[in-house]
Design a protein around this motif. Structure first.
Motif, PDB file in Angstrom:
ATOM      1  N   ILE A 120       0.764  -1.224   0.300  1.00  0.00           N
ATOM      2  CA  ILE A 120       0.134  -0.177   0.294  1.00  0.00           C
ATOM      3  C   ILE A 120       0.609   1.558  -0.220  1.00  0.00           C
ATOM      4  O   ILE A 120       0.487   2.429  -0.259  1.00  0.00           O
ATOM      5  CB  ILE A 120      -1.305   0.109   1.542  1.00  0.00           C
ATOM      6  CG1 ILE A 120      -0.328   0.112   2.269  1.00  0.00           C
ATOM      7  CG2 ILE A 120      -2.290  -1.391   0.846  1.00  0.00           C
ATOM      8  CD1 ILE A 120      -0.995   0.323   4.052  1.00  0.00           C
ATOM      9  N   ASP A 121       2.586   1.070  -0.187  1.00  0.00           N
ATOM     10  CA  ASP A 121       3.354   2.490  -0.721  1.00  0.00           C
ATOM     11  C   ASP A 121       2.765   2.824  -1.296  1.00  0.00           C
ATOM     12  O   ASP A 121       2.546   2.714  -2.846  1.00  0.00           O
ATOM     13  CB  ASP A 121       4.411   1.814   0.220  1.00  0.00           C
ATOM     14  CG  ASP A 121       5.820   2.884   0.592  1.00  0.00           C
ATOM     15  OD1 ASP A 121       4.914   4.152   0.710  1.00  0.00           O
ATOM     16  OD2 ASP A 121       6.586   2.630   1.119  1.00  0.00           O
ATOM     17  N   PHE A 122       3.536   4.216  -1.677  1.00  0.00           N
ATOM     18  CA  PHE A 122       3.544   4.792  -3.327  1.00  0.00           C
ATOM     19  C   PHE A 122       4.048   4.118  -3.645  1.00  0.00           C
ATOM     20  O   PHE A 122       3.529   4.118  -4.937  1.00  0.00           O
ATOM     21  CB  PHE A 122       4.848   5.972  -2.760  1.00  0.00           C
ATOM     22  CG  PHE A 122       4.681   6.842  -3.881  1.00  0.00           C
ATOM     23  CD1 PHE A 122       3.844   8.343  -4.272  1.00  0.00           C
ATOM     24  CD2 PHE A 122       4.957   6.443  -5.004  1.00  0.00           C
ATOM     25  CE1 PHE A 122       3.531   8.766  -5.039  1.00  0.00           C
ATOM     26  CE2 PHE A 122       5.515   7.673  -6.032  1.00  0.00           C
ATOM     27  CZ  PHE A 122       4.263   8.973  -6.299  1.00  0.00           C
ATOM     28  N   PHE A 123       4.911   2.853  -4.193  1.00  0.00           N
ATOM     29  CA  PHE A 123       5.298   2.160  -5.340  1.00  0.00           C
ATOM     30  C   PHE A 123       4.572   0.590  -5.036  1.00  0.00           C
ATOM     31  O   PHE A 123       4.981   0.303  -6.343  1.00  0.00           O
ATOM     32  CB  PHE A 123       6.781   2.477  -5.409  1.00  0.00           C
ATOM     33  CG  PHE A 123       7.388   3.475  -5.391  1.00  0.00           C
ATOM     34  CD1 PHE A 123       7.111   3.891  -7.099  1.00  0.00           C
ATOM     35  CD2 PHE A 123       8.552   4.352  -5.309  1.00  0.00           C
ATOM     36  CE1 PHE A 123       8.940   5.076  -7.266  1.00  0.00           C
ATOM     37  CE2 PHE A 123       8.597   5.505  -4.995  1.00  0.00           C
ATOM     38  CZ  PHE A 123       8.813   6.348  -6.127  1.00  0.00           C
ATOM     39  N   GLY A 124       3.973   0.421  -4.550  1.00  0.00           N
ATOM     40  CA  GLY A 124       3.525  -0.842  -3.790  1.00  0.00           C
ATOM     41  C   GLY A 124       4.415  -2.389  -3.697  1.00  0.00           C
ATOM     42  O   GLY A 124       3.836  -3.334  -4.021  1.00  0.00           O
ATOM     43  N   LYS A 125       5.562  -1.387  -3.446  1.00  0.00           N
ATOM     44  CA  LYS A 125       7.077  -2.319  -3.121  1.00  0.00           C
ATOM     45  C   LYS A 125       7.941  -1.222  -2.448  1.00  0.00           C
ATOM     46  O   LYS A 125       7.858  -0.397  -2.207  1.00  0.00           O
ATOM     47  CB  LYS A 125       7.372  -2.861  -4.303  1.00  0.00           C
ATOM     48  CG  LYS A 125       8.045  -2.088  -4.768  1.00  0.00           C
ATOM     49  CD  LYS A 125       8.388  -2.527  -6.511  1.00  0.00           C
ATOM     50  CE  LYS A 125       9.285  -3.537  -6.455  1.00  0.00           C
ATOM     51  NZ  LYS A 125      10.373  -4.288  -7.473  1.00  0.00           N
ATOM     52  N   ARG A 126       8.826  -2.526  -1.831  1.00  0.00           N
ATOM     53  CA  ARG A 126       9.844  -2.165  -0.941  1.00  0.00           C
ATOM     54  C   ARG A 126      10.339  -0.861  -2.295  1.00  0.00           C
ATOM     55  O   ARG A 126      11.074  -1.171  -3.075  1.00  0.00           O
ATOM     56  CB  ARG A 126      10.937  -2.826   0.263  1.00  0.00           C
ATOM     57  CG  ARG A 126      10.769  -3.089   1.243  1.00  0.00           C
ATOM     58  CD  ARG A 126      11.960  -4.239   1.617  1.00  0.00           C
ATOM     59  NE  ARG A 126      10.905  -4.919   2.508  1.00  0.00           N
ATOM     60  CZ  ARG A 126      11.340  -4.263   4.118  1.00  0.00           C
ATOM     61  NH1 ARG A 126      11.955  -3.046   4.015  1.00  0.00           N
ATOM     62  NH2 ARG A 126      10.644  -5.061   5.076  1.00  0.00           N
ATOM     63  N   ALA A 127      11.498   0.193  -1.451  1.00  0.00           N
ATOM     64  CA  ALA A 127      11.703   0.832  -2.524  1.00  0.00           C
ATOM     65  C   ALA A 127      13.358   1.690  -1.496  1.00  0.00           C
ATOM     66  O   ALA A 127      12.888   2.309  -0.306  1.00  0.00           O
ATOM     67  CB  ALA A 127      11.019   2.395  -2.461  1.00  0.00           C
ATOM     68  N   HIS A 128      14.386   1.578  -2.296  1.00  0.00           N
ATOM     69  CA  HIS A 128      15.679   2.058  -1.583  1.00  0.00           C
ATOM     70  C   HIS A 128      16.371   3.314  -1.918  1.00  0.00           C
ATOM     71  O   HIS A 128      16.422   3.204  -3.816  1.00  0.00           O
ATOM     72  CB  HIS A 128      15.811   1.492  -1.227  1.00  0.00           C
ATOM     73  CG  HIS A 128      15.720   0.350  -0.632  1.00  0.00           C
ATOM     74  ND1 HIS A 128      15.179  -0.655  -1.458  1.00  0.00           N
ATOM     75  CD2 HIS A 128      15.888  -0.208   0.655  1.00  0.00           C
ATOM     76  CE1 HIS A 128      15.167  -1.741  -0.384  1.00  0.00           C
ATOM     77  NE2 HIS A 128      15.173  -0.977   1.004  1.00  0.00           N
ATOM     78  N   LEU A 129      17.455   4.738  -1.671  1.00  0.00           N
ATOM     79  CA  LEU A 129      17.685   5.409  -2.358  1.00  0.00           C
ATOM     80  C   LEU A 129      19.487   4.484  -3.388  1.00  0.00           C
ATOM     81  O   LEU A 129      19.352   3.671  -1.914  1.00  0.00           O
ATOM     82  CB  LEU A 129      18.374   6.044  -1.030  1.00  0.00           C
ATOM     83  CG  LEU A 129      17.563   6.791  -0.457  1.00  0.00           C
ATOM     84  CD1 LEU A 129      18.331   8.032   0.333  1.00  0.00           C
ATOM     85  CD2 LEU A 129      16.459   8.265  -2.061  1.00  0.00           C
ATOM     86  N   THR A 130      19.629   5.132  -4.400  1.00  0.00           N
ATOM     87  CA  THR A 130      20.327   3.874  -4.728  1.00  0.00           C
ATOM     88  C   THR A 130      21.720   4.364  -4.327  1.00  0.00           C
ATOM     89  O   THR A 130      22.353   4.831  -4.195  1.00  0.00           O
ATOM     90  CB  THR A 130      20.550   4.184  -6.189  1.00  0.00           C
ATOM     91  OG1 THR A 130      21.238   2.995  -7.033  1.00  0.00           O
ATOM     92  CG2 THR A 130      20.922   5.760  -6.977  1.00  0.00           C
ATOM     93  N   VAL A 131      22.382   3.153  -4.164  1.00  0.00           N
ATOM     94  CA  VAL A 131      23.701   2.424  -3.975  1.00  0.00           C
ATOM     95  C   VAL A 131      24.414   3.105  -5.224  1.00  0.00           C
ATOM     96  O   VAL A 131      25.748   2.634  -5.263  1.00  0.00           O
ATOM     97  CB  VAL A 131      24.238   1.299  -3.294  1.00  0.00           C
ATOM     98  CG1 VAL A 131      23.659   0.784  -1.970  1.00  0.00           C
ATOM     99  CG2 VAL A 131      24.115   0.189  -4.203  1.00  0.00           C
ATOM    100  N   SER A 132      23.795   2.190  -6.287  1.00  0.00           N
ATOM    101  CA  SER A 132      24.778   2.921  -7.671  1.00  0.00           C
ATOM    102  C   SER A 132      24.051   3.167  -8.533  1.00  0.00           C
ATOM    103  O   SER A 132      22.981   2.689  -8.720  1.00  0.00           O
ATOM    104  CB  SER A 132      25.653   1.440  -7.949  1.00  0.00           C
ATOM    105  OG  SER A 132      25.737   1.205  -9.042  1.00  0.00           O
TER     106      SER A 132
END
Length: 460
Positions: free
Chosen positions: A193-205
């Motif tokens: 139910i989050d914005f993207f519908g899945k886990r999202a992260h800040l990129t490492v690369s």
């Protein structure tokens, strides 16, 4: 006509009716006139301004203190004093913004780096950090010029991602959910139910996405911020840093090593040619061996050494290291610096690492034990560049994803590149802040990025 301090100091002739705006570094007041040293950030040197009693604005001269901003009009004339060719004879002075002399923290004395980190909003006004910011600006331009001249395309890769490039899991979570509300209600976090519908992260690369573009445009690069939630307080680590990541299609590990060596050398040459005064400050006050070390890097061929031989050299060195040296373990900074500073006394490119200590996307060598990975080690810093030839074979890539415990479904698009017109390709990541450390001799990464993000450190 308004001119910058750098323009005034390099003027070929006197000029009438110029305007200079900047901040007061020092003030010396005598009966009937006042000397100001003004800097606007355009160069290391200050511009001397003489303000005679009676010129418009002189009545406010007592309020013009160190740190104040001023707007000055006058004539640029030859200076009889030592240390400068030109000075400004003011015809008008206006106080733009005052600075309380009792509380302004940057008085005319040396300040420690530790203190200046606590006032990072003001430290660019010091000689050292003004110089660092100009070098950072020029080096950024140099990066783009280097790749542009080679025909690379500049691309923009996502900052928010659903995949872990490195497979290490040290990533910052991005969510639009009200976590405080969920905790208060005793509810679990449901990312569907989050914005993207899945886990999202800040990129490492940006590498995986850069490979997409390389397999369409040929040679590409990205240059932007990356993030790592690594709870480390070493002088080499921050949570937000900038990475230069080129990716080349139809290129193997040797091509990758050649590009990395050439780029490091060209960047150091570029900053030397374009920031001589600022670099000289770091040679005088930060690292007296800086010039000779840069000469060594620019003029010597980088040593190319298989990982297994590096392990043998370290074990036979007779050195007492804090961390163990053993085949199958990654090298630590002390090992890296021993190799390039003491043993070879030159930059070193290590290659062919055990596949067990490297990410899934690196090409497996024919021995099935090592991967076509490479790290560039430089004196004074240690690891500067990390890269590899990428695994272009679909079956091997899928096997490596399984071996490292990742989910193939998260990388379906990455695997697709191997289904449709796969090609050998390679690339690397070069930490921009570490490049700045190399160029200036600064030993703490917190001092080459103006607002460092560190564990428990989120000021400014």
């Amino acid at each position: 006509m308004r001119i910058r301090v750098k323009q005034a100091l390099n003027s070929p002739e006197t000029r009438s009716n110029i305007q200079v705006k900047g901040w007061v570094r020092t003030k010396r007041q005598s009966k009937g006139f006042c000397f100001l040293e003004v800097n606007d950030g355009s160069c290391l040197k200050n511009l001397q301004v003489i303000v005679d009693q009676g010129v418009p604005g002189y009545e406010f001269i007592d309020q013009v203190n160190t740190g104040a901003s001023v707007d000055i009009s006058g004539d640029l004339v030859s200076s009889p004093g030592k240390g400068q060719a030109w000075e400004v004879k003011a015809s008008m002075i206006a106080l733009v913004g005052g600075a309380d002399p009792e509380s302004y923290p940057l008085q005319k004395k040396r300040h420690s780096d530790e203190f200046l980190r606590t006032i990072a909003h003001l430290r660019p006004r010091t000689n050292k950090y003004g110089a660092m910011n100009r070098i950072r600006s020029e080096m950024s331009f140099g990066v783009h010029k280097y790749f542009h001249d080679l025909g690379f395309n500049y691309i923009h890769t996502p900052i928010v991602t659903g995949s872990d490039c490195e497979g290490a899991g040290e990533m910052f979570l991005v969510t639009a959910l009200d976590l405080d509300d969920l905790a208060a209600k005793g509810k679990r976090v449901d990312f569907e139910i989050d914005f993207f519908g899945k886990r999202a992260h800040l990129t490492v690369s940006g590498q995986l996405n850069a490979e997409n573009l390389a397999c369409a445009l040929g040679d590409v690069y990205t240059f932007g911020p990356t993030f790592r939630a690594e709870n480390s307080n070493t002088p080499k680590h921050v949570a937000e840093f900038w990475m230069i990541e080129p990716e080349m299609a139809f290129a193997d590990l040797k091509d990758n090593m050649d590009l990395a060596e050439d780029m490091v050398k060209k960047m150091l040459i570029h900053v030397r040619e374009n920031c001589p005064d600022d670099l000289e400050l770091f040679t005088r006050f930060v690292d007296k061996d800086l010039e000779s070390r840069l000469d060594n890097i620019i003029n010597k061929a980088f040593v190319r050494l298989p990982y297994v031989q590096a392990i043998d050299i370290l074990n036979q060195s007779g050195q007492q290291f804090e961390f163990p040296v053993e085949y199958g373990l990654d090298l630590q900074t002390e090992h890296e610096r021993f190799l390039c500073e003491q043993h070879f006394k030159a930059p070193v490119i290590l290659f062919d690492y055990p596949k067990t200590i490297k990410p899934f996307y690196m090409r497996v060598n024919d021995d099935d034990q090592t991967v076509a990975a490479m790290d560039v080690l430089v004196p004074g810093v240690g690891e500067l560049v990390g890269g590899s030839q990428r695994e272009e074979r679909q079956d091997v890539l899928e096997s490596r994803i399984d071996e490292t415990g990742l989910n193939r479904d998260d990388y379906w698009w990455y695997i697709d590149l191997r289904r449709f017109g796969t090609v050998p390709h390679s690339g690397f990541g070069l930490g921009f802040e570490r490049l700045l450390m190399l160029a200036t001799g600064v030993t703490n990464i917190r001092d080459v990025i103006m607002f460092p993000r560190t564990p428990k450190g989120l000021e400014f």
